[in-house]
Write a protein that holds these residues in place. Structure first.
Motif, PDB file in Angstrom:
ATOM      1  N   TRP B 344      59.555  93.970  67.879  1.00 15.63           N
ATOM      2  CA  TRP B 344      60.732  94.489  68.584  1.00 15.63           C
ATOM      3  C   TRP B 344      60.530  94.563  70.085  1.00 15.63           C
ATOM      4  O   TRP B 344      61.450  94.804  70.839  1.00 15.63           O
ATOM      5  CB  TRP B 344      61.088  95.878  68.046  1.00 15.63           C
ATOM      6  CG  TRP B 344      59.963  96.864  68.178  1.00 15.63           C
ATOM      7  CD1 TRP B 344      58.917  97.027  67.330  1.00 15.63           C
ATOM      8  CD2 TRP B 344      59.755  97.794  69.233  1.00 15.63           C
ATOM      9  NE1 TRP B 344      58.083  97.999  67.783  1.00 15.63           N
ATOM     10  CE2 TRP B 344      58.575  98.493  68.955  1.00 15.63           C
ATOM     11  CE3 TRP B 344      60.478  98.128  70.394  1.00 15.63           C
ATOM     12  CZ2 TRP B 344      58.078  99.491  69.779  1.00 15.63           C
ATOM     13  CZ3 TRP B 344      59.972  99.119  71.210  1.00 15.63           C
ATOM     14  CH2 TRP B 344      58.783  99.788  70.898  1.00 15.63           C
ATOM     15  N   ILE B 345      59.309  94.362  70.571  1.00 14.84           N
ATOM     16  CA  ILE B 345      59.086  94.506  72.008  1.00 14.84           C
ATOM     17  C   ILE B 345      58.331  93.325  72.597  1.00 14.84           C
ATOM     18  O   ILE B 345      58.340  93.109  73.791  1.00 14.84           O
ATOM     19  CB  ILE B 345      58.357  95.855  72.307  1.00 14.84           C
ATOM     20  CG1 ILE B 345      58.384  96.168  73.812  1.00 14.84           C
ATOM     21  CG2 ILE B 345      56.923  95.839  71.758  1.00 14.84           C
ATOM     22  CD1 ILE B 345      59.782  96.405  74.355  1.00 14.84           C
ATOM     23  N   LYS B 346      57.719  92.485  71.720  1.00 14.76           N
ATOM     24  CA  LYS B 346      56.948  91.357  72.244  1.00 14.76           C
ATOM     25  C   LYS B 346      57.841  90.436  73.082  1.00 14.76           C
ATOM     26  O   LYS B 346      58.905  90.046  72.630  1.00 14.76           O
ATOM     27  CB  LYS B 346      56.380  90.547  71.064  1.00 14.76           C
ATOM     28  CG  LYS B 346      54.970  90.912  70.744  1.00 14.76           C
ATOM     29  CD  LYS B 346      54.219  89.809  70.011  1.00 14.76           C
ATOM     30  CE  LYS B 346      54.811  89.333  68.733  1.00 14.76           C
ATOM     31  NZ  LYS B 346      53.925  88.858  67.716  1.00 14.76           N
ATOM     32  N   PRO B 347      57.367  90.068  74.272  1.00 13.36           N
ATOM     33  CA  PRO B 347      58.137  89.082  75.033  1.00 13.36           C
ATOM     34  C   PRO B 347      58.163  87.762  74.268  1.00 13.36           C
ATOM     35  O   PRO B 347      57.180  87.406  73.626  1.00 13.36           O
ATOM     36  CB  PRO B 347      57.359  88.934  76.346  1.00 13.36           C
ATOM     37  CG  PRO B 347      56.527  90.161  76.435  1.00 13.36           C
ATOM     38  CD  PRO B 347      56.211  90.565  75.028  1.00 13.36           C
ATOM     39  N   THR B 348      59.264  87.074  74.316  1.00 10.40           N
ATOM     40  CA  THR B 348      59.368  85.848  73.543  1.00 10.40           C
ATOM     41  C   THR B 348      60.261  84.831  74.231  1.00 10.40           C
ATOM     42  O   THR B 348      61.268  85.184  74.839  1.00 10.40           O
ATOM     43  CB  THR B 348      59.913  86.126  72.134  1.00 10.40           C
ATOM     44  OG1 THR B 348      60.188  84.893  71.501  1.00 10.40           O
ATOM     45  CG2 THR B 348      61.191  86.950  72.169  1.00 10.40           C
ATOM     46  N   LYS B 351      62.799  83.101  70.673  1.00 13.48           N
ATOM     47  CA  LYS B 351      63.968  83.678  70.022  1.00 13.48           C
ATOM     48  C   LYS B 351      65.117  83.646  71.005  1.00 13.48           C
ATOM     49  O   LYS B 351      64.957  84.013  72.165  1.00 13.48           O
ATOM     50  CB  LYS B 351      63.685  85.115  69.608  1.00 13.48           C
ATOM     51  CG  LYS B 351      62.620  85.234  68.538  1.00 13.48           C
ATOM     52  CD  LYS B 351      62.399  86.688  68.225  1.00 13.48           C
ATOM     53  CE  LYS B 351      61.210  86.885  67.306  1.00 13.48           C
ATOM     54  NZ  LYS B 351      60.791  88.281  67.292  1.00 13.48           N
ATOM     55  N   LEU B 352      66.247  83.225  70.513  1.00 16.33           N
ATOM     56  CA  LEU B 352      67.410  83.103  71.393  1.00 16.33           C
ATOM     57  C   LEU B 352      68.103  84.445  71.534  1.00 16.33           C
ATOM     58  O   LEU B 352      68.257  85.194  70.579  1.00 16.33           O
ATOM     59  CB  LEU B 352      68.378  82.078  70.812  1.00 16.33           C
ATOM     60  CG  LEU B 352      69.654  81.856  71.612  1.00 16.33           C
ATOM     61  CD1 LEU B 352      69.354  81.188  72.934  1.00 16.33           C
ATOM     62  CD2 LEU B 352      70.631  81.010  70.816  1.00 16.33           C
ATOM     63  N   SER B 353      68.502  84.752  72.771  1.00 12.19           N
ATOM     64  CA  SER B 353      69.321  85.943  72.963  1.00 12.19           C
ATOM     65  C   SER B 353      70.382  85.674  74.000  1.00 12.19           C
ATOM     66  O   SER B 353      70.143  85.002  75.002  1.00 12.19           O
ATOM     67  CB  SER B 353      68.461  87.122  73.409  1.00 12.19           C
ATOM     68  OG  SER B 353      69.289  88.251  73.611  1.00 12.19           O
ATOM     69  N   PHE B 354      71.566  86.193  73.741  1.00 11.88           N
ATOM     70  CA  PHE B 354      72.641  86.152  74.728  1.00 11.88           C
ATOM     71  C   PHE B 354      72.325  87.147  75.830  1.00 11.88           C
ATOM     72  O   PHE B 354      72.752  87.013  76.961  1.00 11.88           O
ATOM     73  CB  PHE B 354      73.958  86.514  74.040  1.00 11.88           C
ATOM     74  CG  PHE B 354      75.122  86.618  74.983  1.00 11.88           C
ATOM     75  CD1 PHE B 354      75.646  85.485  75.574  1.00 11.88           C
ATOM     76  CD2 PHE B 354      75.694  87.844  75.266  1.00 11.88           C
ATOM     77  CE1 PHE B 354      76.715  85.584  76.447  1.00 11.88           C
ATOM     78  CE2 PHE B 354      76.765  87.937  76.130  1.00 11.88           C
ATOM     79  CZ  PHE B 354      77.276  86.809  76.726  1.00 11.88           C
ATOM     80  N   GLN B 355      71.534  88.158  75.467  1.00  7.17           N
ATOM     81  CA  GLN B 355      71.252  89.238  76.393  1.00  7.17           C
ATOM     82  C   GLN B 355      69.902  89.013  77.073  1.00  7.17           C
ATOM     83  O   GLN B 355      69.172  88.099  76.738  1.00  7.17           O
ATOM     84  CB  GLN B 355      71.272  90.561  75.628  1.00  7.17           C
ATOM     85  CG  GLN B 355      72.521  90.638  74.778  1.00  7.17           C
ATOM     86  CD  GLN B 355      72.925  92.045  74.470  1.00  7.17           C
ATOM     87  OE1 GLN B 355      72.692  92.952  75.236  1.00  7.17           O
ATOM     88  NE2 GLN B 355      73.546  92.236  73.333  1.00  7.17           N
ATOM     89  N   ARG B 356      69.600  89.918  77.997  1.00  5.51           N
ATOM     90  CA  ARG B 356      68.385  89.709  78.773  1.00  5.51           C
ATOM     91  C   ARG B 356      67.479  90.930  78.760  1.00  5.51           C
ATOM     92  O   ARG B 356      66.727  91.149  79.701  1.00  5.51           O
ATOM     93  CB  ARG B 356      68.751  89.409  80.225  1.00  5.51           C
ATOM     94  CG  ARG B 356      69.486  88.126  80.359  1.00  5.51           C
ATOM     95  CD  ARG B 356      69.843  87.857  81.784  1.00  5.51           C
ATOM     96  NE  ARG B 356      70.560  86.602  81.881  1.00  5.51           N
ATOM     97  CZ  ARG B 356      70.898  86.030  83.013  1.00  5.51           C
ATOM     98  NH1 ARG B 356      70.590  86.593  84.155  1.00  5.51           N
ATOM     99  NH2 ARG B 356      71.547  84.901  83.010  1.00  5.51           N
ATOM    100  N   ALA B 357      67.566  91.724  77.744  1.00  4.39           N
ATOM    101  CA  ALA B 357      66.732  92.918  77.681  1.00  4.39           C
ATOM    102  C   ALA B 357      65.274  92.518  77.793  1.00  4.39           C
ATOM    103  O   ALA B 357      64.922  91.349  77.608  1.00  4.39           O
ATOM    104  CB  ALA B 357      66.978  93.672  76.381  1.00  4.39           C
ATOM    105  N   PHE B 358      64.418  93.498  78.059  1.00  2.00           N
ATOM    106  CA  PHE B 358      63.018  93.244  78.346  1.00  2.00           C
ATOM    107  C   PHE B 358      62.380  92.259  77.364  1.00  2.00           C
ATOM    108  O   PHE B 358      62.448  92.442  76.160  1.00  2.00           O
ATOM    109  CB  PHE B 358      62.232  94.561  78.313  1.00  2.00           C
ATOM    110  CG  PHE B 358      60.761  94.343  78.388  1.00  2.00           C
ATOM    111  CD1 PHE B 358      60.153  94.107  79.604  1.00  2.00           C
ATOM    112  CD2 PHE B 358      59.977  94.346  77.244  1.00  2.00           C
ATOM    113  CE1 PHE B 358      58.798  93.878  79.681  1.00  2.00           C
ATOM    114  CE2 PHE B 358      58.617  94.118  77.320  1.00  2.00           C
ATOM    115  CZ  PHE B 358      58.028  93.873  78.549  1.00  2.00           C
ATOM    116  N   LEU B 360      63.123  89.247  76.558  1.00  6.66           N
ATOM    117  CA  LEU B 360      63.946  88.184  75.967  1.00  6.66           C
ATOM    118  C   LEU B 360      64.155  87.120  77.034  1.00  6.66           C
ATOM    119  O   LEU B 360      64.977  87.268  77.922  1.00  6.66           O
ATOM    120  CB  LEU B 360      65.286  88.744  75.485  1.00  6.66           C
ATOM    121  CG  LEU B 360      65.171  89.793  74.398  1.00  6.66           C
ATOM    122  CD1 LEU B 360      66.536  90.329  74.023  1.00  6.66           C
ATOM    123  CD2 LEU B 360      64.486  89.208  73.169  1.00  6.66           C
TER     124      LEU B 360
END
Lengths: 401, 454
Positions: B344-348, B351-358, B360
Motif C-alpha cells: 500500500w505504500i511501496k513506490p511503483t 501499477k497504473l494510477s490516474f492519481q499521483r499520491a505518494f 504512484l
C-alpha cells in the motif's frame, strides 16, 4: 518475508467467522493490511482492474506532507524554549532533544487516544477501520500549544473523535474537522490553559528572560485595538534584547516564533502544500482561495483603517497565527470541506475572509482561522446545496426547451 | 448539422496486449451460447426450445414474458446441448453445439430500393421475428428497446475507446452495404435523427465517414469519448420522459443483412487481447462463442482471468466460458489474488494510477503499456476523496451526489441529478479511479432498477 505471512495466516482463523476472537476481526484486519496489501480481487462484474491508489496511500501522502511541519515543530519548540530562558546559543542537539521531549509525547498520546476510540467503534459497529485518523492524529498535536498537559490532549482527542466524527456516523460523514474540534474543545473547556504564556515551553525549573511576556503576534494585534499602538512597531519592539526581530516579517514567514507546535512556519506549510497539490491529495482551489480571501480582506481593512489592527499591512495576516497551516491542512480536509468544485472556491474564500474578520473584530478569540474553518465546515453543505441545485436547474431548464 | 465535440475529461488506460490487425483462421469453437444475462430488463425469460432440439441460425429460442414480441434467436445452427441455470433457476445461458456448416433460417429478401418503400410496422415486425431487435438498447435505463415506443433519436458510436478495444474500422470491414441498409431502416424507426459518432483522432473507415441518411458527429478526447451515453449527453441529452435508442454498428450490420439477404448472420470478428495472451489478434467467429479455442495454448501463464468484453465493463468468465451478446473482445489479464508486503505504500512504476499520491509514479510515463492484474489494490472505505470522479466523467453530472442519492434511494434527487442520462459503463472509470473502492457500476444499476421498477 514469508514467515510474517505465515504467522498472519496462522492466527487469521481466530479472527474469522466462528473464530474465538471473531469480534475483533476489523482490528486484526487493520494490522494485517498495514503489513500486506490484501489479496482481494475485483468482482466478476464491474471493473476488472483497479487504480493503484487506496485510502492508506492517500492518507500517508497527507502525513508525508506534514513531515516538514513536524520536524520544524520539534526544532522550534526547543528553540523557543532556549531563547525564552535566555540561552539563545544552545546547541542544535539540545534544541532538538528538548523539542522532541516536549512534542513526541503529545503526538503519541493523540494517536493512542484516537486510535483506541476508532478501534472501539469499528468493533462495535462492525466496519473496517478507516485511515482518516492517521492524519487527524498528526494534525491534533501540531495545533496544540507546546506546554499543554498530556491529559488534555487525550481528552480533547477523545472528545473530537466521538462527538465530531463517530456521532455523525464515522469517517466520511463528519461535518466538522476532527483536529480543529479537538483544538476548539480545549479552547472553550480550558481557556486558561490555552492562552497566556503557554505558547512557549519554559519548564518548571527555568526562569523566563526579562521582557518575555508569552505574547504572540495575534495577541499583540488584539491588544493594539485597545491601546492604539502601531502593530508593526509593537512587533519590532517585542523580543528586543533577548530575541531581536522575533516578529519581523521574514522571521514570521520562516516560523521561528512561539505559537502552536507545528503551525508557525509558513515555509513548511508551503512545502506541504506543494506536496498536497502535486499529489492531488489536497485541493489547490481551497488553499489558494483561503489566501486570497485573507489577503483581500486585509487590504479592505487597510483601506478602512478604523483601528491599528486593521491598519496592519495585509500580507502580515498571511504569516501570523495558523492561517497558512489551516489553509493547507485543515481547510482541505475533503470530508468537512465543500465537495463541489465551485463550492471549494467559495468555501476557501470565506475562510480567509472570516479569519481576518475574527482576528480584527473579536479580540476575545485571537486565533481566527480555527473558528473560521469550523464555521465554514458547518456551511459547506449549504454551499454545496446551492451548487448542486444549480446543476439540477440546468437539467430542468434543458427539459422544457 | 454535424457537430464536433472536444472532450477534455477522461482517462485512457494503456494496457499491454493489444490485438494485432490480422484475422487468424482457427477451428471454430464447438459450442456457442446465448446469454439472457447480457441484457438488462429481461425479467422472466421463457424458453422455446429444450435440450436436444435442433435449431438453425435465426431460430427463436427464447423470449421475455414481459415483452413477448421480442424474439431471441440462436446465433448458430446445431443442437441445444445444455440449458444452464443458476441460483433460483435463473436462466444463465442456452448452449448450442454448432454444426460444421451453419444452416440459416431464411426469410424474405429485400433489395436496397425495396427498403425505401417498407413501412415502419413491417420493418419492426421483421426485426422482431428475425432476431435482430435485441441489438437496440433503450435510454434511459440501458434496457432492451420497446418496439411500441418511437425514440426521439437513435445514436451509434462508431468507435470504442475502452482499454484494448477492437478497431471498428477493422472488424466491420467490407460490410458497407449492410451498414448503410441498416441505417436506412433505423431512420424509419425514429421521429428524429440517426446520429453516427466518429472518432476525430483516428482514421475513420469510409463505411462510417460516408454513411448517408445520418448526422455524423466527431468526438475527440480520452475514454469515455467513445461511450454512446457521453455522446448523447453532448448532442441531445435525455430528459425525463424522453426515450432514445442506441445500437452498436454490429447490430446495424445485422439488421441490414437480415433485410438484404434474408438471414440472421451472427458472425463477428472478435479481438483476443490482454497481457496474458501470447498472440493477441483477431478471430472470425460467431456471437456467443466459447473462448476455449482462443485461449487454450495461447496463454502466457495459468493464473489468469478471462473477461468477456473489456476490463472496465466486462464480465469474468471461465476459460471455457462463452462470450456475452454485446462483446467484441475478450481480455485476459493476470489474476491478482496475492498479498504484497507493504504494497500500500511501496513506490511503483508498474501499477497504473490516474492519481499521483505518494509513490504512484505512472504519470511519469504516460506512453507505457501496463500489465494490470485483478487485485483490488486496497479495500472498501467510506467516501472521502472529492473532485476526482468529475475529472473522468465528461458530463455535466455530479457523480458523487448521484451515487449518494441512489444509496439513499432518493428518487427525486436521482432524477434531478441525471440518472436518466447514464448507464453503468459511463461511470466505469469512476469505479476504476475510486480510492474508496466502491462498486460504482453496481450502484448505478441499482439506481436504474429503482427508477424503473418501483
Amino acid at each position: 518475508m514469508k514467515f510474517l505471512r505465515d504467522a498472519l495466516d496462522k492466527v487469521k482463523p481466530n479472527f474469522e467467522k466462528g473464530g474465538k476472537w471473531e469480534k475483533f476481526y476489523y482490528i486484526y484486519e487493520a494490522h494485517e493490511t498495514l503489513l500486506f496489501a490484501p489479496n482481494e480481487t475485483t468482482k466478476a462484474r464491474g471493473v476488472q482492474i483497479r487504480d493503484a491508489i487506496d485510502m492508506k496511500r492517500l492518507m500517508m501522502t497527507v502525513i508525508i506532507s506534514l513531515v516538514p511541519c513536524l520536524l520544524f515543530a520539534i526544532y522550534n519548540t526547543g528553540y523557543q524554549h532556549f531563547i525564552a530562558i535566555g540561552q539563545p546559543d544552545a546547541g542544535i542537539f539540545d534544541i532538538l532533544l528538548s523539542g522532541a521531549i516536549q512534542v513526541i509525547p503529545i503526538v503519541a498520546v493523540s494517536y493512542i487516544a484516537g486510535l483506541g476510540i476508532e478501534f472501539t467503534f469499528a468493533t462495535i459497529r462492525k466496519h473496517e477501520i478507516n485511515e482518516g485518523f492517521l492524519v487527524s492524529g498528526m494534525l491534533i498535536p501540531l495545533v496544540m500549544p507546546p506546554d499543554i498537559p498530556l491529559w488534555q490532549v487525550a481528552l480533547a482527542t477523545i472528545f473530537a473523535v466521538i462527538i465530531a466524527k463517530e456521532a455523525f456516523g464515522g469517517t466520511g460523514m463528519n461535518i466538522l474537522n476532527v483536529a480543529l474540534t479537538a483544538r476548539a474543545f480545549l479552547y472553550f473547556a480550558y481557556p486558561s490553559d490555552i492562552s497566556g504564556d503557554v505558547w512557549t515551553y519554559i519548564g518548571d525549573a527555568n526562569q523566563a528572560v526579562a521582557g518575555f511576556t508569552g505574547a504572540t503576534p495575534l495577541s499583540i494585534g488584539a491588544q493594539a485595538v485597545a491601546t492604539g499602538e502601531n502593530v508593526l512597531a509593537s512587533f519590532n519592539a517585542y523580543g528586543a534584547g533577548w530575541a531581536d526581530g522575533l516578529f519581523s516579517f521574514s522571521n514570521l514567514f520562516w516560523g521561528f516564533y512561539p505559537g502552536s507546535i507545528g503551525a508557525t512556519s509558513v515555509l513548511m506549510c508551503l512545502i506541504g502544500a506543494a506536496v498536497l497539490v502535486a499529489t492531488g491529495a489536497g485541493s489547490w482551489k481551497i488553499i489558494l482561495s483561503v489566501f486570497v480571501g485573507a489577503y483581500g480582506t486585509g487590504l479592505l481593512f487597510n483601506a478602512i483603517g478604523a483601528n491599528e489592527f486593521m491598519l496592519m499591512p495585509a500580507h502580515y495576516h498571511l504569516v501570523i497565527g495558523g492561517l497558512a497551516f489551516g489553509a493547507v491542512y485543515m481547510a482541505t480536509d475533503p470530508v468537512s470541506a465543500a465537495q463541489t468544485e465551485v463550492g471549494k472556491w467559495i468555501y476557501g474564500f470565506m475562510i480567509g475572509l472570516l479569519t481576518v474578520l475574527i482576528r480584527v473584530f473579536n479580540p476575545a478569540y485571537p486565533e481566527g482561522i480555527m473558528l473560521a474553518i469550523l464555521f465554514m465546515n458547518v456551511f459547506a453543505p449549504l454551499i454545496d446545496y446551492y451548487v448542486v441545485n444549480a446543476n439540477k436547474k440546468r437539467r430542468l431548464q434543458r427539459a422544457t426547451v | 448539422m454535424s457537430k464536433f465535440i472536444k472532450l477534455k475529461k477522461g482517462f485512457d488506460i494503456n494496457l499491454a496486449g493489444k490485438a494485432e490487425k490480422r484475422i487468424s483462421e482457427v477451428e471454430q469453437p464447438e459450442t456457442f451460447a446465448y446469454k439472457p444475462t447480457s441484457f438488462h430488463g429481461i425479467l422472466r425469460p421463457k424458453l422455446m426450445v429444450a435440450e436436444g432440439d435442433n435449431v438453425k441460425a435465426g431460430t427463436p429460442i427464447l423470449f421475455d414474458k414481459k415483452s413477448e414480441k421480442i424474439l431471441h434467436v440462436a446465433p448458430v445452427s446445431g443442437e441445444i446441448v445444455e440449458i444452464r441455470r443458476g441460483e433460483k433457476r435463473k436462466l444463465l445461458e442456452v448452449v448450442i453445439l454448432a454444426d460444421k456448416e451453419i444452416q440459416y433460417e431464411q426469410s424474405d429478401v429485400h433489395s436496397v430500393s425495396d427498403i425505401a418503400t417498407l413501412s415502419k410496422e413491417a420493418i419492426i415486425e421483421k426485426m422482431l421475428q428475425g432476431g435482430v431487435w435485441p441489438n437496440l438498447v433503450q435510454r434511459p435505463y440501458g434496457v432492451l428497446a420497446d418496439p411500441e415506443v418511437t425514440p426521439k433519436a437513435i445514436f451509434i458510436s462508431a468507435f470504442d475507446s475502452h482499454p484494448l478495444a477492437p478497431d471498428y474500422a477493422f472488424i466491420f470491414k467490407g460490410q458497407d452495404q449492410y451498414f448503410q441498409a441498416g441505417l436506412d431502416l433505423l431512420k424509419k424507426l425514429t421521429s428524429g435523427k440517426v446520429q453516427l459518432n466518429i472518432d476525430s483522432n483516428a482514421e475513420v473507415s469510409t463505411m462510417f465517414a460516408q454513411a448517408k441518411n445520418v448526422q455524423i458527429n466527431k468526438f475527440s478526447g480520452a475514454h469515455p469519448a467513445g461511450n454512446v451515453g457521453v455522446q448523447i449527453h453532448h448532442l441531445d441529452p435525455i430528459n425525463k420522459g424522453e426515450t432514445a435508442w442506441t445500437i452498436n454498428p454490429y447490430g446495424v450490420i445485422q439488421i441490414g443483412k437480415l433485410f438484404l439477404e434474408g438471414k440472421y448472420d451472427a458472425s463477428k470478428i472478435i479481438a483476443v487481447t490482454g497481457s496474458e495472451i501470447k498472440d493477441p489478434q483477431y478471430y472470425k467467429t460467431y456471437l456467443g462463442a466459447s473462448i476455449k479455442k482462443f485461449v487454450n495454448g495461447n496463454l502466457k501463464s495459468d493464473h489468469v482471468r478471462c473477461v468477456s468484453g473489456n476490463v472496465l465493463t466486462g464480465e469474468k468468465i471461465a476459460h471455457d466460458g462463452h462470450m456475452g451478446f454485446f462483446d467484441h473482445m475478450i481480455s485476459v489479464i493476470p489474476e491478482g489474488d496475492y498479498y504484497e508486503l507493504f504494497g500500500w505504500i511501496k513506490p511503483t512504476t508498474n501499477k497504473l494510477s490516474f492519481q499521483r499520491a505518494f509513490g504512484l509514479l505512472s504519470f511519469l510515463n504516460p506512453n507505457k503499456e501496463y500489465i494490470l492484474d485483478t487485485n483490488s489494490k486496497g479495500q472498501h472505505r467510506a467516501f472521502v476523496q472529492t473532485g476526482v470522479f468529475e475529472k473522468v466523467l465528461p458530463m455535466d453530472i455530479l457523480p458523487t451526489y448521484l451515487l449518494k442519492a441512489i444509496l439513499a434511494e432518493d428518487f427525486d434527487d436521482m432524477e434531478a441529478l441525471g440518472i436518466y442520462e447514464v448507464v453503468e459503463e459511463d461511470l466505469a472509470l469512476c469505479e476504476f479511479v475510486d480510492v474508496s473502492k466502491n462498486d460504482i457500476q453496481k450502484i448505478v444499476r441499482e439506481g436504474l432498477d429503482l427508477m424503473q421498477y418501483s
